[in-house]
Each structure stands twice: as C-alpha cells, then as structure tokens.
Design a protein around this motif. Structure first.
Motif, PDB file in Angstrom:
ATOM      1  N   LYS A 193       0.841  -1.192   0.000  1.00  0.00           N
ATOM      2  CA  LYS A 193       0.000   0.000   0.000  1.00  0.00           C
ATOM      3  C   LYS A 193       0.879   1.247   0.000  1.00  0.00           C
ATOM      4  N   THR A 194       0.452   2.256  -0.764  1.00  0.00           N
ATOM      5  CA  THR A 194       1.264   3.469  -0.872  1.00  0.00           C
ATOM      6  C   THR A 194       0.425   4.705  -0.550  1.00  0.00           C
ATOM      7  N   ILE A 195       1.147   5.773  -0.215  1.00  0.00           N
ATOM      8  CA  ILE A 195       0.511   7.050   0.054  1.00  0.00           C
ATOM      9  C   ILE A 195       1.308   8.127  -0.666  1.00  0.00           C
ATOM     10  N   GLY A 196       0.618   9.106  -1.242  1.00  0.00           N
ATOM     11  CA  GLY A 196       1.273  10.188  -1.964  1.00  0.00           C
ATOM     12  C   GLY A 196       1.212  11.471  -1.158  1.00  0.00           C
ATOM     13  N   LEU A 197       2.264  12.273  -1.268  1.00  0.00           N
ATOM     14  CA  LEU A 197       2.341  13.490  -0.476  1.00  0.00           C
ATOM     15  C   LEU A 197       2.993  14.606  -1.277  1.00  0.00           C
ATOM     16  N   ASN A 198       2.353  15.777  -1.277  1.00  0.00           N
ATOM     17  CA  ASN A 198       2.991  17.005  -1.733  1.00  0.00           C
ATOM     18  C   ASN A 198       3.068  17.924  -0.518  1.00  0.00           C
ATOM     19  N   PRO A 199       4.184  17.897   0.208  1.00  0.00           N
ATOM     20  CA  PRO A 199       4.242  18.635   1.474  1.00  0.00           C
ATOM     21  C   PRO A 199       4.141  20.146   1.300  1.00  0.00           C
ATOM     22  N   TYR A 200       4.521  20.666   0.136  1.00  0.00           N
ATOM     23  CA  TYR A 200       4.503  22.114  -0.073  1.00  0.00           C
ATOM     24  C   TYR A 200       3.093  22.631  -0.318  1.00  0.00           C
ATOM     25  N   LYS A 201       2.205  21.739  -0.717  1.00  0.00           N
ATOM     26  CA  LYS A 201       0.797  22.101  -0.872  1.00  0.00           C
ATOM     27  C   LYS A 201      -0.049  21.565   0.274  1.00  0.00           C
ATOM     28  N   SER A 202       0.602  20.930   1.254  1.00  0.00           N
ATOM     29  CA  SER A 202      -0.098  20.321   2.386  1.00  0.00           C
ATOM     30  C   SER A 202      -1.193  19.374   1.875  1.00  0.00           C
ATOM     31  N   SER A 203      -0.836  18.620   0.857  1.00  0.00           N
ATOM     32  CA  SER A 203      -1.789  17.751   0.173  1.00  0.00           C
ATOM     33  C   SER A 203      -1.336  16.309   0.255  1.00  0.00           C
ATOM     34  N   LEU A 204      -2.295  15.406   0.492  1.00  0.00           N
ATOM     35  CA  LEU A 204      -1.991  13.988   0.627  1.00  0.00           C
ATOM     36  C   LEU A 204      -3.039  13.190  -0.120  1.00  0.00           C
ATOM     37  N   TRP A 205      -2.616  12.124  -0.784  1.00  0.00           N
ATOM     38  CA  TRP A 205      -3.571  11.275  -1.476  1.00  0.00           C
ATOM     39  C   TRP A 205      -3.253   9.805  -1.245  1.00  0.00           C
ATOM     40  N   ARG A 206      -4.298   8.986  -1.311  1.00  0.00           N
ATOM     41  CA  ARG A 206      -4.148   7.551  -1.028  1.00  0.00           C
ATOM     42  C   ARG A 206      -4.695   6.700  -2.166  1.00  0.00           C
ATOM     43  N   GLY A 207      -5.768   7.166  -2.821  1.00  0.00           N
ATOM     44  CA  GLY A 207      -6.359   6.397  -3.904  1.00  0.00           C
ATOM     45  C   GLY A 207      -7.853   6.228  -3.716  1.00  0.00           C
ATOM     46  N   PRO A 208      -8.511   5.461  -4.592  1.00  0.00           N
ATOM     47  CA  PRO A 208      -9.961   5.275  -4.503  1.00  0.00           C
ATOM     48  C   PRO A 208     -10.367   4.492  -3.253  1.00  0.00           C
ATOM     49  N   CYS A 209     -11.528   4.826  -2.744  1.00  0.00           N
ATOM     50  CA  CYS A 209     -12.090   4.127  -1.578  1.00  0.00           C
ATOM     51  C   CYS A 209     -13.368   3.405  -2.016  1.00  0.00           C
ATOM     52  N   LYS A 210     -13.536   2.168  -1.570  1.00  0.00           N
ATOM     53  CA  LYS A 210     -14.674   1.371  -2.027  1.00  0.00           C
ATOM     54  C   LYS A 210     -15.987   1.825  -1.418  1.00  0.00           C
ATOM     55  N   ASP A 211     -15.911   2.523  -0.258  1.00  0.00           N
ATOM     56  CA  ASP A 211     -17.143   2.986   0.381  1.00  0.00           C
ATOM     57  C   ASP A 211     -16.800   4.100   1.367  1.00  0.00           C
ATOM     58  N   TRP A 212     -17.879   4.694   1.955  1.00  0.00           N
ATOM     59  CA  TRP A 212     -17.668   5.783   2.908  1.00  0.00           C
ATOM     60  C   TRP A 212     -16.848   5.339   4.114  1.00  0.00           C
ATOM     61  N   LYS A 213     -17.099   4.157   4.630  1.00  0.00           N
ATOM     62  CA  LYS A 213     -16.413   3.679   5.833  1.00  0.00           C
ATOM     63  C   LYS A 213     -14.901   3.638   5.616  1.00  0.00           C
ATOM     64  N   THR A 214     -14.484   3.133   4.459  1.00  0.00           N
ATOM     65  CA  THR A 214     -13.054   3.071   4.143  1.00  0.00           C
ATOM     66  C   THR A 214     -12.462   4.476   4.086  1.00  0.00           C
ATOM     67  N   PHE A 215     -13.165   5.384   3.413  1.00  0.00           N
ATOM     68  CA  PHE A 215     -12.706   6.767   3.291  1.00  0.00           C
ATOM     69  C   PHE A 215     -12.591   7.419   4.665  1.00  0.00           C
ATOM     70  N   GLU A 216     -13.629   7.291   5.473  1.00  0.00           N
ATOM     71  CA  GLU A 216     -13.650   7.906   6.803  1.00  0.00           C
ATOM     72  C   GLU A 216     -12.516   7.371   7.678  1.00  0.00           C
ATOM     73  N   ASP A 217     -12.348   6.064   7.704  1.00  0.00           N
ATOM     74  CA  ASP A 217     -11.317   5.468   8.548  1.00  0.00           C
ATOM     75  C   ASP A 217      -9.920   5.936   8.145  1.00  0.00           C
ATOM     76  N   ARG A 218      -9.674   6.002   6.850  1.00  0.00           N
ATOM     77  CA  ARG A 218      -8.340   6.386   6.375  1.00  0.00           C
ATOM     78  C   ARG A 218      -8.032   7.859   6.687  1.00  0.00           C
ATOM     79  N   VAL A 219      -9.022   8.723   6.489  1.00  0.00           N
ATOM     80  CA  VAL A 219      -8.791  10.148   6.754  1.00  0.00           C
ATOM     81  C   VAL A 219      -8.577  10.378   8.243  1.00  0.00           C
TER      82      VAL A 219
END
Length: 606
Positions: A193-219
């Motif tokens: 599993k990977t995570i993407g980061l642009n620290p200068y934009k304070s932006s982070l990405w992980r990828g698609p989430c299969k449902d709300w629960k997955t999205f909520e837990d990860r954030v």
C-alpha cells in the motif's frame, strides 16, 4: 436538488491538510469555506448549496456539503446551454487538525490560498518538516517528483519523475543535488500500500475508496497521526536540496544575476524580456558587504558610471520569495535610472542569487544545498595580456562591430591575436603571437559557438567550439561568480548536438546565406566562409578528429579561487563545472574552462 447521504460517498482519497494553533470552531470553519466555494472566483457560474450535514466518529467531527455548479459548457459560445456538476465538500476535524476533501477539480489549491488570510485567519498548512517525518521514508520511496533549483536556462531538466523500487537509491549525489522534491509516493510500513504526499501544498492522497467507511477510517487515521506526532525532519531525502520557509540562517550574498533574456524569451512577457535586455546591455552592479544578513546591497552603474546604491530585503511568504527595495540612494540627477533598475526586483522570478551560507534564490524560492566536496581541477589560467576582460566583443558607439575583431582590446580580439590549438591538456595550454589553423567567428543568431577553431597537434585534428563570456567585473577584488558561468555553460551544452563533423558542416552550410556577417582567418590571415567549410569537409575521412568545448570566462581569478578551497562559494562553482564536464564528456568531447591568471602569466609559444 437531490440530497446526498454520506453512505453514498466513496471518493478518491485526496485531501488538503490544515491546522490551527488555537481552538477554533470546526463548524464555522466549514461554513466559511462553503462561502468561499460559493462566491469566490465564480464569474458567470451559479453555485447552489444543500444544507451542511454534521456527523462524528469517536473524537473526530465530520461536516459535509453537497452542491451543484451550473455553468456554460466550455466549448459553447452562447448562454442557452447549461452544464450541471455535482460536487461534495467534506471537513474532518480532530482537536486542532483538519482534513478537507473537495471533489471539484482544482479547488484544493484555491482554498489553500485562503489559509491564514482574513477569510480563514486561524487556519494554516501543516509544517512541511512534520509531514516529512510522518509520511516519507527514504527507504520505501516508489515514485519521486523532482523540480530543479538550477534555473530554467540550465542544461539540466526543469523537472523529472523517477519510479521503481527504492527510488532514493538511484539518485546521483552530484547530478541530483540541485533538485528538490515536489511530491513523493511511498509505501506504508513496508507493505504494497502506498501514500502520496505534496508537502509544499499540504496535500496527501491515497487512492480510490470502495465505500464511505473506508474513506472515513483512512482520513481519521491520517489526522490522528498528525495530531499526536509533532516530530520533524528537515530533509527526508538526504541528497536533494531543501526548500526554506524563512530567511533565518541565509547570509552574505556573494553573487546575483538576472535571467538571460534570450534563453527565457518564450516564458516571459515582452515587457520583461525588454527589461532584461536593458539591464543586460546598460546596467552593471557591485555587491557590497551585508554583515551576516540576507539583505542585498548593490552599487549600481549605468554605462559604467555610478548612479547610486540600493538595498534589497528578500522575504518569504508561503515558501515564495518577494524582494523589498528598502533603500534607494541615487546620485544627483540619476533618480529615474536607479528607479528603473530597482523596479526589476518587483519580478522575483527574474532574479537569481547565491549566498555563502549555502542558500540560493532561484525561481522565486529559497533553497539550501549541502554542497558535496567535489573539486574541479581542470581550470586553465590565462593572463589576457592587457585585454579588457569585461568587454566581450568589439564595439563602435556601443554597437557590436565584428569587423573590428583584432583592432580593439575585447576578448574576441584576444581570441584572434593569441588563440592556439597546439595543446592537449590543461597542463600544457599555451597562447601564441603566431596563431595557426582555422579560426571562424560564428557569433550571431543560431551560433554553434562564438568561435570554431581547427588545428592539428600531435597527429590529431582538434575542432574547438569556443564560447566567450566577459567577466562581470575587472576589479582585482572581485569574487567567484556562479552566475557568470551558468549562462555560458548552458549555451555550450545546448549545442552539444553538433559534436560531430557532419552535423556541424550541415548546419553551417544551411546558414551560409548569412556568411557576409561571418569572419574567418587561416593561419592568422583573412579568409572566407566557404574556404572554412571546404576545410571541414576535407576532414571527412580523418578518423583522428577530437572535439573540444572551451569556455573563456575570465571573471574567476586564480588567486581567489586557489585560496578559497573550503568556501561554499567555490563549492557551488565546482559542482556546476563538474556537472557540465560530465555532460560534455558524455557526448565524446573534451571540456576546458579558462579563467584569469592574476598570479603569473602563461608562457606563449614564440
């Protein structure tokens, strides 16, 4: 308008991160951003908002707002068609840490621009050093986005993307130290599993989430990690340059230059190109001492006459540099001239400067590089025998006059009178009073070099592409200048594609219509363009041709260079020269650079 429930939301996890140094209302913060989304920069668009819904998960608060954007299709010139886009804005809050999700394209960067402004006064981005510590592991990097700090006219790429296993191990300590990380994708705890980061934009990405629960837990996991860990790492990838968020530690500017107008013509407005041409042709300056300060003190000259002094203070806001001219002291009657010069600092993207502290300001950013102890040992030193090292070409009334080559004291005239090709290493370099071989002045549009020289030495034919650059100053107190070298090195490396006899002759033939403006000598006697081309073509079957790329830049004085071995000034120049030498030798050519020998004159061949 249809009301969206949270269980219907399953987004691609890409979030903007923020924090507050004091307790603020998450509900109010969410509504302030809703207002910005609805009104700021919308022009002819209409935004219809659904009521915000509130939820929670443990200690984390969650707010989400579904809205519609009504706008004309981008391909349609009328106003009778309307596209309707559905979007959602979500806020997660845990203590003083925030995560914002916006489904609308480009909105993250727009909202981030409002952080720490009157609209969102208490909201700030997460410190880059904290994000580095939490989310970047140098050993687990799978993809790396790099931006160059060396400037647009450099012979290196402006940016590059590297991918693979353990990408950090592929970085070259010399070639890549002038790059800075802009974004990174790294594996999580050694998993797939990977995570993407642009620290200068304070932006982070992980990828698609299969449902709300997955999205909520990860954030929530992400903001909980940020909330509980305040450790910092300044440079998570040790080889790369470091962006600087404040001027603390930046001191003692030793070199400053403006962008080259020709190299950057396509990237700048006409007014900026015109300004750069004026600065380059009319103004010069001397850097004055600043006493361990990042400020820049300049004595300014126009047409070699002093017109006054200015003091410039660089400041950083959100990693972007602005220059404040805090003092202007014009000479009598020179207020307009000093004003014109100082106004150039309004455009920070036009300025490059280097500090003894190891910092550089390039592309409106401040960077710090831990320069490696890479010594360049192939300098050639020449005396220039009374020629004006600050004058590149012969002139009449300020206009270049190439027909006067040999009749004045410019560096072009030095080339005509004293250049010799009868040497094969920097140790046995010589000049001469009796030039031999072919010398062709290719100065002008489409030039391959200022001069092309052909001569035979020890059973080899040497074709030398000689690039000549005047010193920024002929003062015996002048210091090393990186800026005096980088432009001419870039010009030389840009023309490496002509490092073959066939390519060189084809290009010179194609430009034969301009032969009337070219000047040529054979064994120091005037010749013509066609005779020179015929001489190159006659070498077709000669397998002993060796190309040389030679830079004549007498700004660097031998005495100053030799006694400053451990200084950051010399280290920065040496890194530039070693990198250039590597690029040139990779093309099969030799590389030499000629500086000013103020210690002892070189012996000439009689």
């Amino acid at each position: 308008m249809y009301a969206v429930g949270k269980l219907q939301i399953k987004p691609f996890l890409s979030i903007l991160l923020g924090m507050s140094h004091q307790t603020i209302s998450a509900a109010e913060t969410h509504e302030k951003i809703v207002s910005i989304i609805q009104t700021e920069g919308r022009k002819e668009q209409i935004v219809e908002m659904n009521p915000t819904k509130e939820d929670s998960s443990g200690e984390a608060l969650i707010f989400y707002t579904h809205y519609e954007v009504l706008k004309n299709p981008s391909w349609f010139s009328g106003n009778t068609l309307t596209d309707v886009e559905n979007h959602v804005f979500i806020t997660f809050n845990l203590n003083n840490t925030f995560a914002f999700y916006m489904s609308e394209k480009g909105l993250k960067d727009e909202i981030r621009a409002y952080f720490f402004t009157p609209l969102l006064p208490n909201l700030k981005v997460i410190n880059i050093t904290q994000l580095n510590y939490l989310f970047i592991n140098e050993d687990n990097i799978k993809m790396l986005w790099l931006l160059g700090t060396h400037g647009r006219e450099s012979f290196k790429a402006d940016s590059k993307v590297l991918g693979g296993e353990n990408v950090a191990d592929t970085l070259n300590p010399l070639e890549d130290q002038s790059f800075v990380m802009s974004a990174v994708r790294t594996s999580l705890d050694g998993t797939e599993k990977t995570i993407g980061l642009n620290p200068y934009k304070s932006s982070l990405w992980r990828g698609p989430c299969k449902d709300w629960k997955t999205f909520e837990d990860r954030v929530i996991e992400i903001i909980d990690t940020i909330d509980k860990n305040k450790n910092e790492v300044e440079n998570p990838i040790s080889i790369l340059a470091i962006p600087v968020a404040e001027m603390k530690g930046v001191s003692n500017v030793y070199d400053l230059s403006f962008l080259d107008p020709e190299f950057n013509r396509n990237d700048l407005s006409e007014s900026k190109v015109e300004r750069l041409h004026t600065i380059k042709s009319t103004y010069t300056f001397k850097i004055l001492d600043t006493l361990n300060s990042p400020d820049i003190n300049l004595e300014v000259f126009k047409d070699l006459l002093c017109i006054g002094e200015i003091k410039v203070a660089p400041k950083i806001l959100d990693y972007t540099v602005e220059f404040d001219v805090i003092e202007k002291i014009p000479k009598k009657g020179k207020k307009a001239e000093i004003e014109y010069f100082s106004n150039t600092f309004k455009y920070s993207e036009l300025i490059k400067c280097w500090y003894e502290s190891g910092h550089a300001i390039i592309n409106s950013r401040v960077f710090k590089t831990e320069y490696r102890d890479v010594a360049y040992s192939n300098f050639i030193w020449a005396n220039f025998e009374g020629f004006d090292i600050s004058k590149e070409k012969p002139e009449i009334n300020g206009i270049v006059a190439l027909d006067k080559i040999g009749n004045q004291k410019s560096l072009f005239c030095w080339m005509k009178h004293h250049w010799s090709g009868l040497w094969d290493s920097h140790e046995n370099f010589i000049t001469t009073d009796k030039p031999s071989g072919w010398l062709f002045c290719d100065d002008g549009a489409g030039e391959k070099a200022d001069f092309i020289h052909i001569d035979e030495y020890k059973d080899r034919i040497y074709i030398s592409l000689v690039h000549v650059k005047a010193a920024n100053s002929k003062s015996p107190e002048r210091r090393i200048s990186v800026g005096a070298h980088d432009i001419v090195l870039n010009q030389a490396i840009k023309n490496l594609r002509y490092i073959s006899r066939k390519k060189l002759i084809n290009d010179l033939r194609e430009r034969a219509d301009n032969a009337a403006t070219k000047f040529c000598w054979n064994n120091n006697k005037t010749s013509d363009h066609n005779s020179f081309l015929n001489a190159i073509e006659a070498l077709e079957k000669n397998s002993k041709i060796k190309f040389r790329v030679i830079i004549v830049q007498p700004h660097t004085m031998r005495s100053y260079y030799d006694r400053n071995i451990q200084s950051n000034i010399r280290k920065q120049l040496d890194v530039l020269l070693v990198s250039a030498e590597s690029a040139i030798r990779a093309s099969g050519a030799e590389f030499y650079i000629i500086g000013h020998d103020d210690v002892q004159p070189k012996n000439r061949l009689n």
